[in-house]
Design a protein around this motif. Sequence first.
Motif, PDB file in Angstrom:
ATOM      1  N   ALA A   1       0.834  -1.204   0.000  1.00 16.07           N
ATOM      2  CA  ALA A   1       0.000   0.000   0.000  1.00 16.07           C
ATOM      3  C   ALA A   1       0.869   1.254   0.000  1.00 16.07           C
ATOM      4  O   ALA A   1       0.573   2.240  -0.702  1.00 16.07           O
ATOM      5  CB  ALA A   1      -0.920  -0.008   1.214  1.00 16.07           C
ATOM      6  N   MET A   2       1.946   1.230   0.774  1.00  9.79           N
ATOM      7  CA  MET A   2       2.830   2.384   0.803  1.00  9.79           C
ATOM      8  C   MET A   2       3.506   2.584  -0.547  1.00  9.79           C
ATOM      9  O   MET A   2       3.648   3.726  -1.041  1.00  9.79           O
ATOM     10  CB  MET A   2       3.880   2.201   1.906  1.00  9.79           C
ATOM     11  CG  MET A   2       4.796   3.409   2.073  1.00  9.79           C
ATOM     12  SD  MET A   2       3.889   4.930   2.459  1.00  9.79           S
ATOM     13  CE  MET A   2       3.262   4.546   4.082  1.00  9.79           C
ATOM     14  N   LEU A   3       3.910   1.485  -1.180  1.00  3.67           N
ATOM     15  CA  LEU A   3       4.537   1.600  -2.507  1.00  3.67           C
ATOM     16  C   LEU A   3       3.549   2.167  -3.521  1.00  3.67           C
ATOM     17  O   LEU A   3       3.897   3.052  -4.342  1.00  3.67           O
ATOM     18  CB  LEU A   3       5.030   0.224  -2.962  1.00  3.67           C
ATOM     19  CG  LEU A   3       6.249  -0.351  -2.217  1.00  3.67           C
ATOM     20  CD1 LEU A   3       6.539  -1.775  -2.689  1.00  3.67           C
ATOM     21  CD2 LEU A   3       7.476   0.539  -2.421  1.00  3.67           C
ATOM     22  N   GLU A   4       2.318   1.670  -3.497  1.00  2.00           N
ATOM     23  CA  GLU A   4       1.329   2.159  -4.458  1.00  2.00           C
ATOM     24  C   GLU A   4       0.930   3.608  -4.160  1.00  2.00           C
ATOM     25  O   GLU A   4       0.659   4.390  -5.083  1.00  2.00           O
ATOM     26  CB  GLU A   4       0.097   1.262  -4.432  1.00  2.00           C
ATOM     27  CG  GLU A   4       0.371  -0.143  -4.971  1.00  2.00           C
ATOM     28  CD  GLU A   4      -0.901  -0.961  -5.114  1.00  2.00           C
ATOM     29  OE1 GLU A   4      -1.999  -0.394  -4.954  1.00  2.00           O
ATOM     30  OE2 GLU A   4      -0.787  -2.178  -5.399  1.00  2.00           O
TER      31      GLU A   4
ATOM     32  N   ILE B   1      -2.854   4.630  -5.436  1.00  2.00           N
ATOM     33  CA  ILE B   1      -3.992   4.660  -4.520  1.00  2.00           C
ATOM     34  C   ILE B   1      -3.981   6.003  -3.797  1.00  2.00           C
ATOM     35  O   ILE B   1      -2.950   6.682  -3.731  1.00  2.00           O
ATOM     36  CB  ILE B   1      -3.954   3.513  -3.481  1.00  2.00           C
ATOM     37  CG1 ILE B   1      -2.686   3.600  -2.611  1.00  2.00           C
ATOM     38  CG2 ILE B   1      -4.044   2.157  -4.162  1.00  2.00           C
ATOM     39  CD1 ILE B   1      -2.663   2.602  -1.485  1.00  2.00           C
ATOM     40  N   ASP B   2      -5.147   6.376  -3.235  1.00  2.00           N
ATOM     41  CA  ASP B   2      -5.214   7.656  -2.543  1.00  2.00           C
ATOM     42  C   ASP B   2      -5.012   7.466  -1.041  1.00  2.00           C
ATOM     43  O   ASP B   2      -4.810   6.346  -0.547  1.00  2.00           O
ATOM     44  CB  ASP B   2      -6.553   8.351  -2.822  1.00  2.00           C
ATOM     45  CG  ASP B   2      -7.743   7.502  -2.387  1.00  2.00           C
ATOM     46  OD1 ASP B   2      -7.531   6.512  -1.649  1.00  2.00           O
ATOM     47  OD2 ASP B   2      -8.880   7.811  -2.790  1.00  2.00           O
ATOM     48  N   GLU B   3      -5.106   8.578  -0.321  1.00  2.81           N
ATOM     49  CA  GLU B   3      -4.846   8.536   1.123  1.00  2.81           C
ATOM     50  C   GLU B   3      -5.924   7.756   1.865  1.00  2.81           C
ATOM     51  O   GLU B   3      -5.655   7.156   2.912  1.00  2.81           O
ATOM     52  CB  GLU B   3      -4.782   9.967   1.665  1.00  2.81           C
ATOM     53  CG  GLU B   3      -3.579  10.733   1.146  1.00  2.81           C
ATOM     54  CD  GLU B   3      -3.609  12.187   1.594  1.00  2.81           C
ATOM     55  OE1 GLU B   3      -4.616  12.572   2.233  1.00  2.81           O
ATOM     56  OE2 GLU B   3      -2.649  12.909   1.310  1.00  2.81           O
ATOM     57  N   PHE B   4      -7.149   7.753   1.353  1.00  2.82           N
ATOM     58  CA  PHE B   4      -8.229   7.026   2.010  1.00  2.82           C
ATOM     59  C   PHE B   4      -7.897   5.529   2.096  1.00  2.82           C
ATOM     60  O   PHE B   4      -8.051   4.899   3.135  1.00  2.82           O
ATOM     61  CB  PHE B   4      -9.532   7.251   1.261  1.00  2.82           C
ATOM     62  CG  PHE B   4     -10.673   6.433   1.805  1.00  2.82           C
ATOM     63  CD1 PHE B   4     -11.260   6.758   3.024  1.00  2.82           C
ATOM     64  CD2 PHE B   4     -11.150   5.328   1.104  1.00  2.82           C
ATOM     65  CE1 PHE B   4     -12.294   6.000   3.530  1.00  2.82           C
ATOM     66  CE2 PHE B   4     -12.180   4.563   1.621  1.00  2.82           C
ATOM     67  CZ  PHE B   4     -12.762   4.905   2.840  1.00  2.82           C
ATOM     68  N   GLU B   5      -7.423   4.959   1.000  1.00  4.88           N
ATOM     69  CA  GLU B   5      -7.068   3.537   1.001  1.00  4.88           C
ATOM     70  C   GLU B   5      -5.873   3.283   1.903  1.00  4.88           C
ATOM     71  O   GLU B   5      -5.809   2.241   2.579  1.00  4.88           O
ATOM     72  CB  GLU B   5      -6.754   3.083  -0.431  1.00  4.88           C
ATOM     73  CG  GLU B   5      -7.952   3.073  -1.355  1.00  4.88           C
ATOM     74  CD  GLU B   5      -7.615   2.473  -2.705  1.00  4.88           C
ATOM     75  OE1 GLU B   5      -7.148   1.309  -2.741  1.00  4.88           O
ATOM     76  OE2 GLU B   5      -7.796   3.160  -3.717  1.00  4.88           O
ATOM     77  N   LEU B   6      -4.949   4.208   1.955  1.00  5.16           N
ATOM     78  CA  LEU B   6      -3.793   4.030   2.836  1.00  5.16           C
ATOM     79  C   LEU B   6      -4.215   4.050   4.302  1.00  5.16           C
ATOM     80  O   LEU B   6      -3.756   3.222   5.102  1.00  5.16           O
ATOM     81  CB  LEU B   6      -2.771   5.136   2.564  1.00  5.16           C
ATOM     82  CG  LEU B   6      -1.445   5.007   3.334  1.00  5.16           C
ATOM     83  CD1 LEU B   6      -0.707   3.733   2.910  1.00  5.16           C
ATOM     84  CD2 LEU B   6      -0.565   6.228   3.091  1.00  5.16           C
ATOM     85  N   LEU B   7      -5.095   4.982   4.657  1.00  4.30           N
ATOM     86  CA  LEU B   7      -5.567   5.044   6.033  1.00  4.30           C
ATOM     87  C   LEU B   7      -6.403   3.816   6.399  1.00  4.30           C
ATOM     88  O   LEU B   7      -6.320   3.295   7.522  1.00  4.30           O
ATOM     89  CB  LEU B   7      -6.400   6.308   6.247  1.00  4.30           C
ATOM     90  CG  LEU B   7      -5.641   7.644   6.205  1.00  4.30           C
ATOM     91  CD1 LEU B   7      -6.611   8.804   6.327  1.00  4.30           C
ATOM     92  CD2 LEU B   7      -4.597   7.702   7.297  1.00  4.30           C
ATOM     93  N   THR B   8      -7.205   3.354   5.453  1.00  6.37           N
ATOM     94  CA  THR B   8      -7.994   2.140   5.700  1.00  6.37           C
ATOM     95  C   THR B   8      -7.086   0.953   5.963  1.00  6.37           C
ATOM     96  O   THR B   8      -7.332   0.136   6.864  1.00  6.37           O
ATOM     97  CB  THR B   8      -8.906   1.850   4.503  1.00  6.37           C
ATOM     98  OG1 THR B   8      -9.791   2.955   4.308  1.00  6.37           O
ATOM     99  CG2 THR B   8      -9.723   0.590   4.743  1.00  6.37           C
ATOM    100  N   THR B   9      -6.014   0.848   5.182  1.00  7.40           N
ATOM    101  CA  THR B   9      -5.044  -0.231   5.381  1.00  7.40           C
ATOM    102  C   THR B   9      -4.397  -0.131   6.759  1.00  7.40           C
ATOM    103  O   THR B   9      -4.202  -1.143   7.445  1.00  7.40           O
ATOM    104  CB  THR B   9      -3.966  -0.172   4.281  1.00  7.40           C
ATOM    105  OG1 THR B   9      -4.585  -0.316   3.004  1.00  7.40           O
ATOM    106  CG2 THR B   9      -2.950  -1.279   4.478  1.00  7.40           C
ATOM    107  N   ALA B  10      -4.071   1.104   7.175  1.00  3.69           N
ATOM    108  CA  ALA B  10      -3.447   1.293   8.490  1.00  3.69           C
ATOM    109  C   ALA B  10      -4.404   0.903   9.608  1.00  3.69           C
ATOM    110  O   ALA B  10      -4.004   0.268  10.595  1.00  3.69           O
ATOM    111  CB  ALA B  10      -3.003   2.740   8.646  1.00  3.69           C
TER     112      ALA B  10
END
Length: 484
Positions: free
Chosen positions: A413-416, A422-431
Amino acid sequence: MMAQINAFAALPWKRFAAIGAVAATLSGCASFTPDGGMSPVASQVSAAIGKDAVKITSPAEAAAVQSRVKALLAKPLTADGAVQLALINNRGLQAEYNALGISEAAYIEASLPPNPVIGVERLATGGSLEIERRLVADILALFTLPKRSDIAKTQFEAARQKAIEATFRTAAETRRAYYNAVAARQTVSFLEQARVSADAAADITRKLGETGATKKLDQARAGAFYAEVSNELAQARLKAGTEREALTRMLGLWGADLDYKLPAQLPGLPRIQTESQVEAEAVRKRVDLIAARLELDAMAKSLGLTQATRFVSMLDGGWRGNTERETVDGEREKSSPKGFELEVQIPIFDLGETKTRQARETYMQAVNRLLEKAVNVRSQARSAYLTYRGTYDIARQYQNSILPLRRTVNEQAMLEYNGMLIDEFELLTTARESIASNVAAINAKRDFFIADVDFETAIIGGGGSAGEAGEGAVVAAGGESGGH
């Protein structure tokens, strides 16, 4: 007054000695143990859980225990160290050992013959002086002494098993409190790290928002993520504090000893135990079941005693001697009539049937509770083993599959995100998902260690979550096979 003293001195001590000899023959040779019955308790505890059980009875023993406490607190506590500390420092457990000493005293008292009653009576009328001397003994109590002593001995053995069970219970509750406290501390440590990452993400998003590179929605999401993690951390810290206090109570610590150290995380998963005969093991080893058997045995003996004496509730016998002095025509004459006295209560209205029926119903009540307890123990053993195996599989799944996959998801997710895929929403969801998985993994490991404690108590006894059923003074029964 002098006449009374002289009459007392004139009592027939040979008869007194004869009654004492009969009493000594009927009574056993019971005497107090040097340690209040603790040696078998300490031996069984050491064999079952490998820990020392100590009863504090003197200032020297208290000083020795305090020295051991200081040594155990000098380094971070392990689960075994916490258990040993509780077994020597928990005052509630010491009170259970005092109860064992009380039971021993009751046993010794029951093995002693009843004290004879000595009576002296002086009566002077006119020129006549009569001195009556009586030596009275409870014959019924004397001849039922062996039976009563045997019942008290069985009750003492049951009390010893209860002391062992109390020791196991203290050990189990301490282990549960220890694993809860360490898991809570580990959760706090993980959430502190997660909050640092969430704070950094929220700060970067805010700065990007100031340049117009990030929408206000993304800034709000990052801020909410940081606030939620902070709230979870506050809840975790609260739980860590209360769990530590629960452990502190079990350890019996206060004052300067409160600053003890716990490890930062739970230990690794051990090798799984395999148990094919959990029911048979539980029925054979459970100390509460053994105590219940002994109590039922004592009750059966007591019922037999009730039936044997149902028609006589009081039987007193003794020697009586009178000394009479009478002055006749200026000369003093002396006569000493002798005899004995026997008192029997005649059962006109109550033939003893009420006592017999009450004893029989009480005994059958204990038998039925015994059968219930035997069934419950078997079920508890099976249930505890299922929980033990199930929680182990869940914890291992988190350790071997879920957490490694979560790390991979986070990295990708961080690489993408860096590649703007991907946007910040998907990154936060993953976190968020990663935090939830890590906290769940900590809880799963904690649940396994507690299930391990419950499984052990289901086999050897000690109450708690695996041994709650079957409260009351009943007796175990029902064979030592593994079920039907």
